[in-house]
Design an enzyme around this catalytic site. Sequence first.
Site, short mmCIF file in Angstrom:
data_model
loop_
_atom_site.label_atom_id
_atom_site.label_comp_id
_atom_site.label_asym_id
_atom_site.label_seq_id
_atom_site.Cartn_x
_atom_site.Cartn_y
_atom_site.Cartn_z
NE ARG A 133 -2.47 -1.04 3.76
CZ ARG A 133 -2.98 -0.50 4.86
NH1 ARG A 133 -3.88 0.47 4.78
NH2 ARG A 133 -2.61 -0.93 6.05
CB SER A 172 -0.48 -11.69 -1.28
OG SER A 172 0.68 -12.42 -1.54
CG HIS A 190 -4.44 -8.90 7.87
ND1 HIS A 190 -3.84 -8.53 9.06
CD2 HIS A 190 -3.62 -8.44 6.88
CE1 HIS A 190 -2.71 -7.87 8.80
NE2 HIS A 190 -2.56 -7.80 7.48
CG ASP A 250 -3.94 -8.46 12.44
OD1 ASP A 250 -3.46 -7.37 12.10
OD2 ASP A 250 -4.50 -9.24 11.65
C1 LMR Z 1 0.11 -5.03 7.79
O1 LMR Z 1 -0.79 -5.39 8.55
O2 LMR Z 1 1.01 -4.26 8.17
C2 LMR Z 1 0.15 -5.56 6.39
O3 LMR Z 1 -1.04 -6.20 6.08
C3 LMR Z 1 0.54 -4.56 5.36
C4 LMR Z 1 -0.45 -3.43 5.21
O4 LMR Z 1 -0.82 -3.12 4.07
O5 LMR Z 1 -0.84 -2.83 6.20
#
Ligand code: LMR
Length: 334
Positions: free
Chosen positions: A83, A120, A181, A152
Site C-alpha cells: 500500500r 499477500s 486482516h 495482528d
Molecule cells: C500489515 O498489517 O502491516 C500488512 O497487512 C501490510 C499493510 O498493508 O498494512
Amino acid sequence: MTKNHARIATAHEPGQPLSLLLKQSTLITDLALYDVVNAPGVAADISHINTPSVVNGYLPADGGLEKALKGSDIIVIPAGVPRKPGMTRDDLFNINASIVRDIAVGIAAHAPKAFVLVISNPVNSTVPIVAEVLKKKGVFDPKRLFGVTTLDVVRASTFVSEAAGKPTESLQYRIPVVGGHSGATIVPILSQTQPKSEFDQATQDKLVNRIQFGGDEVVKAKDGAGSATLSMAFAGARFASAVLEAAAGKTTSSSAPEYTYVHLSAEAGGKDVASKLPGQVDYFSVPVILGKDGVEKILPLGNLSKYEEGLLETAVKDLNGNISKGVSFVESSK
Ligand code: LMR
C-alpha cells in the site's frame, strides 16, 4: 527427520527478510525463493548461512515457478504490491488478485498437498481466491490453507503491554485477535487478555483502533515506500514455524492456539464456531490447534463483552463483501 521443503513465492519484501528468518529454521531442509526478479541473487546471499537448508532462487523463465513449487511441503505467499498512504488493503485487489491466482494455479498443479500460507493483501480476499482455484482443480483441503493474521496478534501484545505500563513484558501478553486482516474486520478480544488487564472504555477504544489500523501507522511512517515488511516477516516466520512444528508432531492439545484466517469447514469444528457468529461467513480468523495435517481443531471464541459482540457484527458484514469479491474474481477468470 522430516524433510521440509519450504517455498517462498517472492524474494522481494517481505519475502526477503522472511527468507532470512526461515533460513534459521532447523525444520527446513530446502528453501526455494521465487520472484520475477532478483531471486537467484537473494538465494545466493542467504545460502552462505550455515544452517541446514539448501537454498535455490528461481525466476519465471524456464519453468521457474514449477521448479520452485514442485515437492513443497509448505508454501508462503507474500507476493504482490504494498500500500501507499491513503490506500486500503482492498485497493491492492486489482493487482494482487491475479498474482495470487496464478501462484495458486501453480500450487494446484505442482504441490497440491502443501500447506499454503497467504500473506499477500488483501488477505480477506486472497485466501478465498486460492481456495477457489484449488476447488476448481479438485485439490482444496481447508485444513491446509491459512491466511496469516499473526501480525495482528503480535501488534496486540506489543500495544496492550505498553498500555498496561509493562512494555518489557510484551511477550507474556496474549490477546486473541479474530475476524479478518483489515481495519474493522480485525477484532481484538481485550476482555480475554492474559495476564488479566482492565482498561477503561476510552483506553479500550484507543487500543482497538490501534490494533485495527496498526498497518496504516507503518504505511504512513514509510511515506510512500511501502508497508510493514519486517514485522510482517517476523509474524510470517513465526506462523510458518508453528505450522512446521505441528506437522513434525511437536504440538500437543494443550499447546496455545494460533490465530489464523481459515475456511470454517465442518471437519475441524468450524461450523460450531460459525453458528455462533452474528451472521453467516465462510472464512474467519479463529483460534486453531494445529496438527500433522494442518488445522486439527477450531476452538470456540469464548465469552465476549457486549462491545466485542458489536465489533464482531461489523467484521462479519465487511468480511462477506471481501470474500465474495475473491470468489467472483476466480469465477470470472478464464
Ligand atoms: C500489515 O498489517 O502491516 C500488512 O497487512 C501490510 C499493510 O498493508 O498494512
